[in-house]
Design a protein around this motif. Structure first.
Motif, short mmCIF file in Angstrom:
data_model
loop_
_atom_site.label_atom_id
_atom_site.label_comp_id
_atom_site.label_asym_id
_atom_site.label_seq_id
_atom_site.Cartn_x
_atom_site.Cartn_y
_atom_site.Cartn_z
N HIS A 2 0.84 -1.19 0.00
CA HIS A 2 0.00 0.00 0.00
C HIS A 2 0.88 1.25 0.00
CE1 HIS A 2 -3.77 -2.02 0.45
NE2 HIS A 2 -3.52 -2.49 1.65
N ASN A 3 0.29 2.37 -0.38
CA ASN A 3 1.02 3.63 -0.33
C ASN A 3 0.24 4.73 0.38
OD1 ASN A 3 -1.01 4.25 -2.15
ND2 ASN A 3 0.36 4.96 -3.78
N ASP A 4 -0.91 4.36 0.97
CA ASP A 4 -1.79 5.39 1.52
C ASP A 4 -2.23 5.12 2.96
OD1 ASP A 4 -3.37 3.22 0.95
OD2 ASP A 4 -4.98 4.37 -0.02
N TYR A 10 3.10 3.73 3.82
CA TYR A 10 2.80 5.07 3.31
C TYR A 10 3.94 5.56 2.44
CZ TYR A 10 1.02 9.87 3.37
OH TYR A 10 0.51 11.10 3.01
N GLU A 12 5.38 9.05 0.39
CA GLU A 12 5.28 10.49 0.16
C GLU A 12 6.63 10.97 -0.37
OE1 GLU A 12 3.29 14.27 2.42
OE2 GLU A 12 4.54 12.92 3.61
N ASP A 40 2.97 -0.25 -5.92
CA ASP A 40 1.74 0.07 -5.20
C ASP A 40 0.64 -0.91 -5.58
OD1 ASP A 40 3.06 2.26 -4.16
OD2 ASP A 40 2.27 3.65 -5.66
N SER A 42 -3.69 -1.86 -4.60
CA SER A 42 -4.92 -1.57 -3.87
C SER A 42 -5.34 -2.80 -3.10
CB SER A 42 -6.03 -1.15 -4.84
OG SER A 42 -6.41 -2.26 -5.64
N ASP A 136 -10.91 3.71 -1.80
CA ASP A 136 -9.71 3.51 -0.98
C ASP A 136 -9.78 4.31 0.31
OD1 ASP A 136 -8.87 6.19 -1.63
OD2 ASP A 136 -8.00 5.43 -3.48
N SER A 138 -7.99 6.84 1.57
CA SER A 138 -7.91 8.30 1.54
C SER A 138 -9.26 8.93 1.23
CB SER A 138 -6.86 8.76 0.52
OG SER A 138 -7.16 8.28 -0.77
#
Length: 253
Positions: A2-4, A10, A12, A40, A42, A136, A138
């Motif tokens: 995941h990236n969020d 996470y 950034e 990444d 989902s 998702d 966010s």
């Protein structure tokens, strides 16, 4: 990965952080394997990435379930949690949620492809909540900040990461409010690599029993030990739990 999910996984400005990221680095070092840069993924695509050969390993707050075990292998768990609720203290409808009965008439957001969606549906009748399922994490957080939903629900560990990331917005985890069965996070692998899976599971049993595991959780999710002094017994998997869920087509009794 995941990236969020702040505190879990996470990204950034091309820098990754969170517990899953630290775990990925430790595996690479311990196993002597050179990984590519994480790709990444989902929640909804985690299994298909493995089945189609687009990924060899998925580390993405991936709950081990019997249905998923029939399609892919897991090594783990390396963390366990239950489903909780994130609220906005600055909004009366949201900030007043403390108990399950307080959810009656509220709109609660979760996202697609997760076990949280199923758990929320199971308590819908009892609580009278209106579920809202978005793409998702966010999306749900933004809706909570705007006040268009009253709470966000998913695994409590994930929510602690969001609460810290959005502390200036008044977001808070309802520490004593959880629903559903415990969730056990595992590392997903394609079927057909049982020897590698067992090596990884054996290493996880050692890692979870060390102070390094404690430090990695405290570094990634500092709000967890701050709000829950007994967090280790709640979130640390046992050796038996790892043995019963790793590299199998179904959980052992």
């Amino acid at each position: 990965m995941h990236n969020d999910l702040p505190g879990i996984s996470y990204s950034e400005n091309y820098d990754r952080s969170g517990f899953d990221h630290l775990l990925h680095e430790r595996i690479e070092k311990a196993m002597g394997v050179s990984f590519s840069e994480p790709v990444d993924v989902s929640s909804a695509d985690r299994i298909s990435q493995l089945e189609h050969g687009d990924a060899d390993m998925v580390i993405a707050s991936f709950s081990i379930t019997p249905d998923r075990m029939r399609r892919i292998d897991f090594a783990g768990p390396y963390l366990k949690t239950r489903q909780g609720f994130l609220v906005d203290e600055d909004r009366p409808r949201s900030g007043g949620i403390e108990e399950l009965r307080d959810l009656r008439g509220k709109t609660v957001c979760t996202w697609d492809g997760t076990t949280s969606e199923t758990a929320l549906a199971e308590v819908r009748t009892a609580t009278g909540v209106t579920p809202q399922v978005l793409d998702d994490a966010s999306d749900c957080i933004e809706e909570l900040k705007k006040g268009t939903v009253d709470a966000v629900t998913t695994d409590q560990l994930i929510l602690y990461g969001f609460a810290r990331h959005h502390a200036k917005d008044g977001l808070r985890v309802v520490a004593d409010l959880t629903i559903g069965a415990p969730q056990h996070y595992g590392i997903g692998l394609r079927k057909g690599f049982r020897e590698d899976c067992r090596k990884l599971a054996d290493w996880l049993k050692e890692y979870v029993g060390t102070s390094e595991w404690i430090r990695d959780v405290e570094t990634s999710l500092p709000q967890l030990p701050a709000q829950d002094p007994g967090w280790i017994s709640t979130h640390k998997p046992s050796t038996a739990a790892i043995d019963s869920r790793s590299c199998r087509d179904r959980p052992s009794p």
